[in-house]
Design an enzyme around this catalytic site. Structure first.
Site, PDB file in Angstrom:
ATOM      1  N   TYR A   1       0.862  -1.341  -0.104  1.00 24.56           N
ATOM      2  CA  TYR A   1      -0.048   0.046  -0.100  1.00 24.56           C
ATOM      3  C   TYR A   1       1.019   1.292  -0.128  1.00 24.56           C
ATOM      4  O   TYR A   1       1.296   1.749   1.059  1.00 24.56           O
ATOM      5  CB  TYR A   1      -0.930   0.171   1.105  1.00 24.56           C
TER       6      TYR A   1
ATOM      7  N   PRO B   1     -14.926  -6.237   3.452  1.00 20.27           N
ATOM      8  CA  PRO B   1     -16.112  -6.748   3.619  1.00 20.27           C
ATOM      9  C   PRO B   1     -17.455  -5.923   3.424  1.00 20.27           C
ATOM     10  O   PRO B   1     -18.218  -6.625   3.607  1.00 20.27           O
ATOM     11  CB  PRO B   1     -15.798  -6.833   5.584  1.00 20.27           C
TER      12      PRO B   1
ATOM     13  N   GLY C   1     -17.533  -0.918  -0.612  1.00 21.94           N
ATOM     14  CA  GLY C   1     -18.613   0.103  -0.491  1.00 21.94           C
ATOM     15  C   GLY C   1     -20.088  -0.311  -0.773  1.00 21.94           C
ATOM     16  O   GLY C   1     -21.150   0.212  -0.633  1.00 21.94           O
TER      17      GLY C   1
HETATM   18  N1  LIG Z   1      -5.050  -8.962   1.628  1.00 23.76           N
HETATM   19  C1  LIG Z   1      -5.715  -8.447   0.392  1.00 23.76           C
HETATM   20  O1  LIG Z   1      -5.223  -9.017  -0.654  1.00 23.76           O
HETATM   21  C2  LIG Z   1      -6.387  -7.160   0.693  1.00 23.76           C
HETATM   22  C3  LIG Z   1      -7.039  -6.790  -0.563  1.00 23.76           C
HETATM   23  C4  LIG Z   1      -8.060  -5.467  -0.308  1.00 23.76           C
HETATM   24  C5  LIG Z   1      -7.939  -4.943   0.751  1.00 23.76           C
HETATM   25  N2  LIG Z   1      -7.410  -5.435   2.049  1.00 23.76           N
HETATM   26  C6  LIG Z   1      -7.379  -4.780   3.100  1.00 23.76           C
HETATM   27  O2  LIG Z   1      -8.762  -4.729   3.462  1.00 23.76           O
HETATM   28  C7  LIG Z   1      -9.299  -3.371   3.899  1.00 23.76           C
HETATM   29  C8  LIG Z   1     -10.703  -3.155   3.566  1.00 23.76           C
HETATM   30  O3  LIG Z   1     -10.879  -3.418   2.110  1.00 23.76           O
HETATM   31  P1  LIG Z   1     -11.484  -2.376   0.982  1.00 23.76           P
HETATM   32  O4  LIG Z   1     -11.141  -1.260   1.652  1.00 23.76           O
HETATM   33  O5  LIG Z   1     -10.839  -3.020  -0.215  1.00 23.76           O
HETATM   34  O6  LIG Z   1     -12.914  -2.549   0.895  1.00 23.76           O
HETATM   35  P2  LIG Z   1     -14.319  -2.411   1.950  1.00 23.76           P
HETATM   36  O7  LIG Z   1     -13.921  -2.280   3.127  1.00 23.76           O
HETATM   37  O8  LIG Z   1     -15.446  -3.471   1.354  1.00 23.76           O
HETATM   38  O9  LIG Z   1     -14.629  -0.970   1.436  1.00 23.76           O
HETATM   39  C9  LIG Z   1     -14.088   0.383   1.825  1.00 23.76           C
HETATM   40  C10 LIG Z   1     -14.657   1.313   1.069  1.00 23.76           C
HETATM   41  O10 LIG Z   1     -16.099   1.236   1.291  1.00 23.76           O
HETATM   42  C11 LIG Z   1     -16.437   2.829   1.317  1.00 23.76           C
HETATM   43  N3  LIG Z   1     -17.280   2.758   2.773  1.00 23.76           N
HETATM   44  C12 LIG Z   1     -16.511   2.325   4.137  1.00 23.76           C
HETATM   45  N4  LIG Z   1     -17.337   2.323   4.845  1.00 23.76           N
HETATM   46  C13 LIG Z   1     -18.577   2.947   4.628  1.00 23.76           C
HETATM   47  C14 LIG Z   1     -19.727   3.479   5.328  1.00 23.76           C
HETATM   48  N5  LIG Z   1     -19.936   3.178   6.523  1.00 23.76           N
HETATM   49  N6  LIG Z   1     -20.534   3.856   4.367  1.00 23.76           N
HETATM   50  C15 LIG Z   1     -20.565   3.954   3.146  1.00 23.76           C
HETATM   51  N7  LIG Z   1     -19.276   3.629   2.374  1.00 23.76           N
HETATM   52  C16 LIG Z   1     -18.574   3.297   3.289  1.00 23.76           C
HETATM   53  C17 LIG Z   1     -15.527   3.591   1.270  1.00 23.76           C
HETATM   54  O11 LIG Z   1     -15.302   3.991  -0.114  1.00 23.76           O
HETATM   55  P3  LIG Z   1     -15.593   5.590  -0.751  1.00 23.76           P
HETATM   56  O12 LIG Z   1     -14.457   5.543  -1.347  1.00 23.76           O
HETATM   57  O13 LIG Z   1     -16.802   5.429  -1.673  1.00 23.76           O
HETATM   58  O14 LIG Z   1     -15.823   6.556   0.381  1.00 23.76           O
HETATM   59  C18 LIG Z   1     -14.254   2.656   1.487  1.00 23.76           C
HETATM   60  O15 LIG Z   1     -13.037   3.327   0.692  1.00 23.76           O
HETATM   61  C19 LIG Z   1      -8.193  -2.781   3.236  1.00 23.76           C
HETATM   62  O16 LIG Z   1      -8.149  -1.135   3.708  1.00 23.76           O
HETATM   63  C20 LIG Z   1      -7.223  -3.363   3.248  1.00 23.76           C
HETATM   64  O17 LIG Z   1      -6.422  -3.383   4.599  1.00 23.76           O
HETATM   65  C21 LIG Z   1      -6.470  -6.309   1.861  1.00 23.76           C
END
Ligand SMILES: NC(=O)c1ccc[n+]([C@@H]2O[C@H](COP(=O)([O-])OP(=O)(O)OC[C@H]3O[C@@H](n4cnc5c(N)ncnc54)[C@H](OP(=O)(O)O)[C@@H]3O)[C@@H](O)[C@H]2O)c1
Length: 326
Positions: free
Chosen positions: A71, A218, A222
């Site tokens: 990242y 999770p 979003g």
């Molecule tokens: N191990 C791996 O390969 C891998 C891959 C991906 C991610 N990750 C980890 O998993 C974490 C989470 O994954 P992710 O960020 O891809 O997906 P996510 O948690 O499913 O989605 C995050 C996005 O959802 C929106 N959001 C979050 N909370 C919200 C709420 N309460 N109301 C409305 N919209 C909301 C925001 O988007 P907006 O931009 O629209 O504000 C945010 O950027 C990452 O930060 C990272 O640490 C790991």
């Protein structure tokens, strides 16, 4: 969300380690927005914005953060450290998970890069170091030998993996067990609209071996907030990477979103909170989740998901309405 169905946050053990974590941690991949390949997905966040996300997550009761070398090659780790320092947090008050990027690299790089991880996270230590994906040029044996070395040297407090299949997970567990070490966790994409770990053996292996499943995305980027179902224009304005990944999922999940919305109303909660709460409770204590945030109010709302108490019937109803995604 307010009164009615609130519950206290109960800490869980990270796998079979003694490390205690909240059911929800804060993902900070978004802190690398605007750089490297992340610039195609997320805009840059100022330190003020990322500090505020960190502080808000902590204030909401979250005690751990997930970052990675990949990242922004240190940027997300550095901004996390800045945020924790700005919030006046001591090392022993927080749990930090980071990851080594194995693509096109050999196991020696685990040893070579650990100093960098610690430099970017300074003054915080690494509670969980994960192999980001099963794609190194070296064998699993060599990678876990290297992980075991840096564990024995005291650079990391536990060892995890990410995106490993059930078979790969079992192999990793076996190699570490031979060294009297435990495999703490497997971080995989798991959400109400991506439930394949329930059919491909990953969840079963985790339950059998006592390995924590850390759910990444999770909210499926979003979608499970329901905001794109309500506002199609907002979705159209998303970066292409996000639109292409999510287009069909929005259509396919409308019925589920309706069910989540009804249940959320019973708890004066949001769709997002119900979706996260289901994820970290339906299978007992084996699954924890790390929603990401681009705004502090999202981190605040997501931390509150730990405090709702869904009834058995509600958990079951959500399960039934999302079984098509298994
Ligand atoms: N191990 C791996 O390969 C891998 C891959 C991906 C991610 N990750 C980890 O998993 C974490 C989470 O994954 P992710 O960020 O891809 O997906 P996510 O948690 O499913 O989605 C995050 C996005 O959802 C929106 N959001 C979050 N909370 C919200 C709420 N309460 N109301 C409305 N919209 C909301 C925001 O988007 P907006 O931009 O629209 O504000 C945010 O950027 C990452 O930060 C990272 O640490 C790991």
């Amino acid at each position: 969300m307010s009164k009615g169905t609130t519950s206290e946050i109960v800490l869980r053990n990270l796998g079979k380690t003694k490390i205690k974590i909240t059911p929800i941690g804060q993902g900070v991949m978004q802190f690398a927005g605007g750089t490297t390949f992340m610039k195609f997905v997320y805009p840059a966040l100022t330190d003020k914005e990322s500090n505020s996300i960190v502080k808000t997550a902590l204030d909401g009761g979250i005690n751990w953060f997930d970052t990675a070398e990949a990242y922004g090659f240190g940027l997300s780790e550095e901004k996390l450290s800045k945020g924790l320092q700005a919030a006046g947090i001591e090392d022993e008050e927080v749990v930090i998970a980071t990851k080594w990027m194995p693509m096109m690299r050999r196991a020696e790089s685990i040893r070579k890069t650990i100093a960098n991880r610690l430099k970017h996270l300074h003054p915080y230590s690494i509670d969980l170091h994960q192999i980001h994906m099963p794609y190194s040029l070296s064998s699993f044996q060599k990678q876990f030998d290297a992980m075991a070395d840096i564990f024995e040297e005291g650079h990391i407090k536990s060892i995890g993996i990410s995106n490993f299949s059930a078979k790969q997970m079992r192999k990793a567990h076996e190699i570490l067990e031979e060294k009297d070490l435990v495999l703490a966790s497997n971080q995989v994409n798991y959400s109400l609209i991506k439930r394949n770990i329930e059919s491909n053996g990953v969840l079963d292996a985790a339950k059998e071996l006592g390995i924590t499943i850390i759910s990444w995305s999770p909210l499926q980027s979003g979608i499970l907030s329901g905001k794109f179902h309500k506002d199609k224009e907002m979705f159209k304005n998303q970066p292409a990477v996000r639109r292409l990944r999510s287009r069909n999922q929005i259509k396919e999940s409308q019925n589920l979103i309706d069910v989540l919305e009804n249940i959320a109303a019973n708890h004066k909660a949001t769709i997002t909170q119900v979706a996260l709460n289901w994820l970290v409770n339906f299978h007992g204590k084996i699954v924890v989740a790390i929603p990401g945030a681009t705004k502090a109010n999202q981190a605040e709302s997501n931390s509150r998901a730990m405090r709702i108490q869904l009834s058995k019937n509600e958990l079951k109803e959500i399960d039934e309405k999302s079984r098509q995604f298994i």
